[in-house]
Design an enzyme around this catalytic site. Structure first.
Site, PDB file in Angstrom:
ATOM      1  N   ASN A  99      35.743  42.913  34.655  1.00  0.00           N
ATOM      2  CA  ASN A  99      36.628  44.053  34.858  1.00  0.00           C
ATOM      3  C   ASN A  99      36.021  45.379  34.389  1.00  0.00           C
ATOM      4  OD1 ASN A  99      37.617  42.098  32.555  1.00  0.00           O
ATOM      5  ND2 ASN A  99      37.986  44.166  31.769  1.00  0.00           N
ATOM      6  N   GLY A 103      49.952  47.087  38.942  1.00  0.00           N
ATOM      7  CA  GLY A 103      50.203  47.565  40.303  1.00  0.00           C
ATOM      8  C   GLY A 103      49.114  47.139  41.263  1.00  0.00           C
ATOM      9  N   CYS A 106      40.212  47.792  38.631  1.00  0.00           N
ATOM     10  CA  CYS A 106      39.273  46.666  38.638  1.00  0.00           C
ATOM     11  C   CYS A 106      39.902  45.453  39.326  1.00  0.00           C
ATOM     12  CB  CYS A 106      38.848  46.312  37.215  1.00  0.00           C
ATOM     13  SG  CYS A 106      40.213  46.056  36.069  1.00  0.00           S
TER      14      CYS A 106
END
Length: 341
Positions: free
Chosen positions: A322, A218, A158
């Protein structure tokens, strides 16, 4: 052209919201859901009532082992329910579910997710970052999808879906030398309601409702996979905060070409009104996080929250739901790859 038939593996937050997005967008047909941990009557309840996004504005019932989801003015979805723990054992082919959304959070590698192909699925879309599956972000690099080779793909995260459209617009217009991202991120199901053990990530085990929790992500590095010219130029971290939904990306970048904040606003607005319409949005309002609950965009640029130190060093702010924004992109990605054969 007939709509793509979709199966959903894992009826959690993303699985249920992918179904809501599919009903709302009416561009794909959901024909199957698999979840070994939820009975069909419980699926009805979980889909109908949602503490964050509100009650489903339609009807959801079941008949035998089929979920029936209907909403006025939209196609109805008759959904076969499976209860298999083994992805290879799900008979996706029996209901012609060509596209499977892998939303358990468990089968996130190509090898694990490709088990769905054994049951008759033709393509698998992982609703999470993947260590080895190609990642596609709608509006950024989805056109690089290779139908002949890409049978298991990832819709990235997201946060990557929020960051990548903004980073692309800024890099295309001004060039990004380097940047750091922070996402102030709502809680998710992996966190603890009260302090508890959490493997090697000790901070992640602290009570989600009581703390601001620094965490790794990440998402910024993943932008380098989605936009190769930014590879190695971005990294980032997260703060998990005690809100149920909606997160915000803070992207601080050094620009190659000097740009005033007005210059930046112009190019972002042009993208939001043009090639990235429906993906990237633009607001000048005095907004806060709850204003974006159930917003279907990937990224909503907040002009009033952005700041500039000088024309080459700026902080840019963009909001995202999200859960729901991301789920809409899963549906969009399926809609796109279905047209590619």
């Amino acid at each position: 052209m007939s709509k793509a038939n979709v199966g959903i593996n894992g009826f959690g937050r993303i699985g249920r919201l992918v179904l809501r997005a599919a009903v709302e967008k009416d561009t794909v047909q959901v024909v199957a859901v698999n979840d070994p941990f939820i009975t069909i009557d419980y699926m009805v309840y979980l889909f109908k009532y949602d503490s964050t996004h509100g009650q489903f504005k339609g009807t959801v019932t079941y008949d035998g082992d089929f979920l029936i989801v209907q909403k006025d003015g939209k196609s109805s979805h008759k959904i076969k329910v499976f209860n298999s723990k083994d992805p290879a054992a799900i008979a996706w082919g029996s209901v012609k579910a060509d596209f499977v959304v892998e939303s358990t959070g468990v089968f996130t590698t190509k090898e694990k997710a490709s088990a769905h192909l054994q049951g008759g699925a033709k393509k698998v879309i992982i609703s999470a970052p993947s260590a080895d599956a190609p990642m596609y972000v709608v509006g950024v690099n989805h056109e690089k999808y290779d139908a002949s080779n890409d049978h298991v793909i990832s819709n990235a995260s997201c946060t990557t879906n929020c960051l990548a459209p903004l980073a692309k617009v800024i890099n295309d217009n001004f060039g990004i030398i380097e940047g750091l991202m922070t996402t102030v991120h709502a809680v998710t199901a992996t966190q603890k309601t009260v302090d508890g053990p959490s493997g090697k990530l000790w901070r992640d085990g602290r009570g989600a409702g009581q703390n601001i929790i620094p965490a790794s992500t990440g998402a910024a590095k993943a932008v380098g996979k989605v936009i190769p010219e930014l590879n190695g130029k971005l990294t980032g971290m997260a703060f998990r905060v005690p809100t149920p939904d909606v997160s915000v990306v803070d992207l601080t970048v050094r620009l190659e070409k000097p740009a005033s904040m007005d210059d930046i606003k112009k190019v972002v607005k042009a993208a939001a009104d043009g090639p990235m319409k429906g993906i990237l949005a633009y607001t000048e309002d005095q907004v806060v996080s709850t204003d974006f609950v159930s917003d279907p965009h990937s990224s909503i640029f907040d002009t009033g929250a952005c700041i500039s130190l000088n024309p080459n060093f700026v902080k840019l702010v963009s909001w995202y739901d999200n859960e729901y924004g991301y789920s809409n992109r899963v549906v969009d990605l399926i809609g796109y790859i279905a047209t590619r054969g």
